[in-house]
Scaffold this motif. Structure first.
Motif, PDB file in Angstrom:
ATOM      1  N   UNK A 155       0.814  -1.215   0.000  1.00  0.00           N
ATOM      2  CA  UNK A 155       0.000   0.000   0.000  1.00  0.00           C
ATOM      3  C   UNK A 155       0.854   1.274   0.000  1.00  0.00           C
ATOM      4  N   UNK A 156       0.439   2.230  -0.812  1.00  0.00           N
ATOM      5  CA  UNK A 156       1.107   3.525  -0.890  1.00  0.00           C
ATOM      6  C   UNK A 156       0.098   4.575  -1.314  1.00  0.00           C
ATOM      7  N   UNK A 157       0.336   5.793  -0.906  1.00  0.00           N
ATOM      8  CA  UNK A 157      -0.480   6.916  -1.355  1.00  0.00           C
ATOM      9  C   UNK A 157       0.165   7.634  -2.527  1.00  0.00           C
ATOM     10  N   UNK A 158       1.203   7.039  -3.101  1.00  0.00           N
ATOM     11  CA  UNK A 158       1.956   7.667  -4.192  1.00  0.00           C
ATOM     12  C   UNK A 158       1.055   7.983  -5.381  1.00  0.00           C
ATOM     13  N   UNK A 159       1.292   9.182  -5.950  1.00  0.00           N
ATOM     14  CA  UNK A 159       0.638   9.595  -7.192  1.00  0.00           C
ATOM     15  C   UNK A 159       1.725  10.023  -8.172  1.00  0.00           C
ATOM     16  N   UNK A 160       1.514   9.768  -9.458  1.00  0.00           N
ATOM     17  CA  UNK A 160       2.481  10.152 -10.483  1.00  0.00           C
ATOM     18  C   UNK A 160       2.871  11.613 -10.295  1.00  0.00           C
ATOM     19  N   UNK A 161       4.148  11.859 -10.315  1.00  0.00           N
ATOM     20  CA  UNK A 161       4.642  13.212 -10.129  1.00  0.00           C
ATOM     21  C   UNK A 161       5.142  13.488  -8.723  1.00  0.00           C
ATOM     22  N   UNK A 162       4.737  12.665  -7.749  1.00  0.00           N
ATOM     23  CA  UNK A 162       5.291  12.814  -6.406  1.00  0.00           C
ATOM     24  C   UNK A 162       6.789  12.545  -6.488  1.00  0.00           C
ATOM     25  N   UNK A 163       7.554  13.211  -5.696  1.00  0.00           N
ATOM     26  CA  UNK A 163       9.001  13.053  -5.738  1.00  0.00           C
ATOM     27  C   UNK A 163       9.532  11.870  -4.972  1.00  0.00           C
ATOM     28  N   UNK A 164       8.682  11.274  -4.134  1.00  0.00           N
ATOM     29  CA  UNK A 164       9.083  10.132  -3.312  1.00  0.00           C
ATOM     30  C   UNK A 164       7.837   9.274  -3.079  1.00  0.00           C
ATOM     31  N   UNK A 165       8.045   7.979  -2.915  1.00  0.00           N
ATOM     32  CA  UNK A 165       6.937   7.069  -2.626  1.00  0.00           C
ATOM     33  C   UNK A 165       7.170   6.428  -1.267  1.00  0.00           C
ATOM     34  N   UNK A 166       6.153   6.453  -0.425  1.00  0.00           N
ATOM     35  CA  UNK A 166       6.219   5.826   0.893  1.00  0.00           C
ATOM     36  C   UNK A 166       5.291   4.623   0.914  1.00  0.00           C
ATOM     37  N   UNK A 167       5.769   3.526   1.477  1.00  0.00           N
ATOM     38  CA  UNK A 167       4.989   2.303   1.579  1.00  0.00           C
ATOM     39  C   UNK A 167       4.804   1.951   3.044  1.00  0.00           C
ATOM     40  N   UNK A 168       3.553   1.795   3.435  1.00  0.00           N
ATOM     41  CA  UNK A 168       3.242   1.417   4.807  1.00  0.00           C
ATOM     42  C   UNK A 168       3.392  -0.103   4.917  1.00  0.00           C
ATOM     43  N   UNK A 169       4.250  -0.518   5.819  1.00  0.00           N
ATOM     44  CA  UNK A 169       4.429  -1.946   6.064  1.00  0.00           C
ATOM     45  C   UNK A 169       4.020  -2.228   7.506  1.00  0.00           C
ATOM     46  N   UNK A 170       4.094  -3.465   7.909  1.00  0.00           N
ATOM     47  CA  UNK A 170       3.761  -3.823   9.282  1.00  0.00           C
ATOM     48  C   UNK A 170       4.908  -3.521  10.217  1.00  0.00           C
ATOM     49  N   UNK A 171       5.966  -2.987   9.688  1.00  0.00           N
ATOM     50  CA  UNK A 171       7.123  -2.643  10.503  1.00  0.00           C
ATOM     51  C   UNK A 171       7.621  -1.266  10.104  1.00  0.00           C
ATOM     52  N   UNK A 172       8.821  -1.223   9.631  1.00  0.00           N
ATOM     53  CA  UNK A 172       9.461   0.000   9.199  1.00  0.00           C
ATOM     54  C   UNK A 172       8.811   0.517   7.916  1.00  0.00           C
TER      55      UNK A 172
ATOM     56  N   UNK B 291       9.209 -16.632  15.120  1.00  0.00           N
ATOM     57  CA  UNK B 291       7.756 -16.507  14.995  1.00  0.00           C
ATOM     58  C   UNK B 291       7.380 -15.054  14.707  1.00  0.00           C
ATOM     59  N   UNK B 292       6.216 -14.883  14.123  1.00  0.00           N
ATOM     60  CA  UNK B 292       5.721 -13.550  13.778  1.00  0.00           C
ATOM     61  C   UNK B 292       4.503 -13.262  14.640  1.00  0.00           C
ATOM     62  N   UNK B 293       4.517 -12.106  15.322  1.00  0.00           N
ATOM     63  CA  UNK B 293       3.422 -11.717  16.188  1.00  0.00           C
ATOM     64  C   UNK B 293       2.192 -11.296  15.421  1.00  0.00           C
ATOM     65  N   UNK B 294       1.109 -11.106  16.119  1.00  0.00           N
ATOM     66  CA  UNK B 294      -0.144 -10.678  15.510  1.00  0.00           C
ATOM     67  C   UNK B 294       0.006  -9.365  14.748  1.00  0.00           C
ATOM     68  N   UNK B 295       0.904  -8.495  15.225  1.00  0.00           N
ATOM     69  CA  UNK B 295       1.096  -7.194  14.582  1.00  0.00           C
ATOM     70  C   UNK B 295       2.075  -7.258  13.407  1.00  0.00           C
ATOM     71  N   UNK B 296       2.579  -8.443  13.087  1.00  0.00           N
ATOM     72  CA  UNK B 296       3.486  -8.589  11.957  1.00  0.00           C
ATOM     73  C   UNK B 296       4.943  -8.481  12.289  1.00  0.00           C
ATOM     74  N   UNK B 297       5.299  -8.148  13.510  1.00  0.00           N
ATOM     75  CA  UNK B 297       6.690  -8.029  13.910  1.00  0.00           C
ATOM     76  C   UNK B 297       7.284  -9.377  14.281  1.00  0.00           C
ATOM     77  N   UNK B 298       8.575  -9.523  14.033  1.00  0.00           N
ATOM     78  CA  UNK B 298       9.274 -10.729  14.455  1.00  0.00           C
ATOM     79  C   UNK B 298       9.338 -10.781  15.970  1.00  0.00           C
ATOM     80  N   UNK B 299       9.186 -11.960  16.522  1.00  0.00           N
ATOM     81  CA  UNK B 299       9.292 -12.155  17.955  1.00  0.00           C
ATOM     82  C   UNK B 299      10.659 -12.758  18.247  1.00  0.00           C
ATOM     83  N   UNK B 300      11.559 -11.928  18.737  1.00  0.00           N
ATOM     84  CA  UNK B 300      12.917 -12.375  19.024  1.00  0.00           C
ATOM     85  C   UNK B 300      12.958 -13.027  20.397  1.00  0.00           C
ATOM     86  N   UNK B 301      13.877 -14.012  20.568  1.00  0.00           N
ATOM     87  CA  UNK B 301      13.990 -14.667  21.881  1.00  0.00           C
ATOM     88  C   UNK B 301      14.504 -13.696  22.935  1.00  0.00           C
TER      89      UNK B 301
END
Length: 142
Positions: free
Chosen positions: A29-46, A132-142
Motif C-alpha cells: 500500500x502507498x499513497x503515491x501519485x504520479x509526479x510525487x518526488x518520493x513514494x512511501x509504503x506502509x508496512x507492518x514494521x518500518x 515466529x511472527x506476532x499478531x502485529x506482523x513483527x518478528x518475535x525475538x527470543x
C-alpha cells in the motif's frame, strides 16, 4: 536513542518502475501519485520509501554519499508465517519483474528461504522458520 528504525529509503533509477513493482506487483500500500518526488509504503514494521537515487546525494552534500543502487552489502528480508508462503512470494516477485537469485531451499539454521532482487538490484530474502511472527506482523525475538 531508542532502538528503532523508522524508515528505510531505497535509491532507485526510475521511480515509476519501482513503484509499479512494489505497489502493483507485490501489492504494497502507498499513497503515491504520479509526479510525487518520493513514494512511501506502509508496512507492518518500518516504513519503506523509494526516492530517485540521482537526488540522494543532494541530501548529504559533503560528498560522502555515493549514489549506487543495488546490492551494496545489505539484504532486506520478508519473513513468512508459513513455509509455503516463501515459494508463493518468490513467484509473485518474479512475475512482478524481480530476478530470482536463489530458489527457496532448506537452510543451515533450520528454516526455508530464497532470494530475489528488485528492479534496481536490491536483494530481498524471503524466509520462514527463523522467528515466529506476532499478531502485529513483527518478528518475535527470543
Amino acid at each position: 536513542m531508542d532502538p528503532r528504525i523508522s524508515l528505510v529509503t531505497l535509491g532507485v533509477a526510475d521511480l515509476e518502475i519501482s513503484v509499479r513493482f512494489y505497489r502493483d506487483g507485490l501489492g504494497w500500500p502507498t499513497g503515491y501519485k504520479a509526479g510525487d518526488g518520493v513514494a512511501f509504503f506502509k508496512t507492518w514494521g518500518t516504513v519503506m520509501a523509494l526516492y530517485p537515487i540521482s537526488n540522494m546525494a543532494e541530501e548529504v552534500p559533503d560528498g560522502s554519499f555515493r549514489p549506487q543502487a543495488g546490492p551494496c552489502g545489505i539484504v532486506l528480508a520478508h519473513n513468512c508465517r508459513e513455509r509455503q508462503q516463501v515459494d508463493e512470494l518468490l513467484r509473485m516477485a518474479e512475475q512482478a519483474g524481480a530476478k530470482l537469485r536463489k530458489p527457496a531451499s532448506d537452510t543451515f539454521w533450520g528454516g526455508y528461504s530464497g532470494y530475489f532482487s528488485d528492479p534496481d538490484g536490491y536483494m530481498w530474502e524471503v524466509a520462514w522458520g527463523a522467528f515466529p511472527i506476532g499478531e502485529d506482523g513483527h518478528l518475535l525475538l527470543p
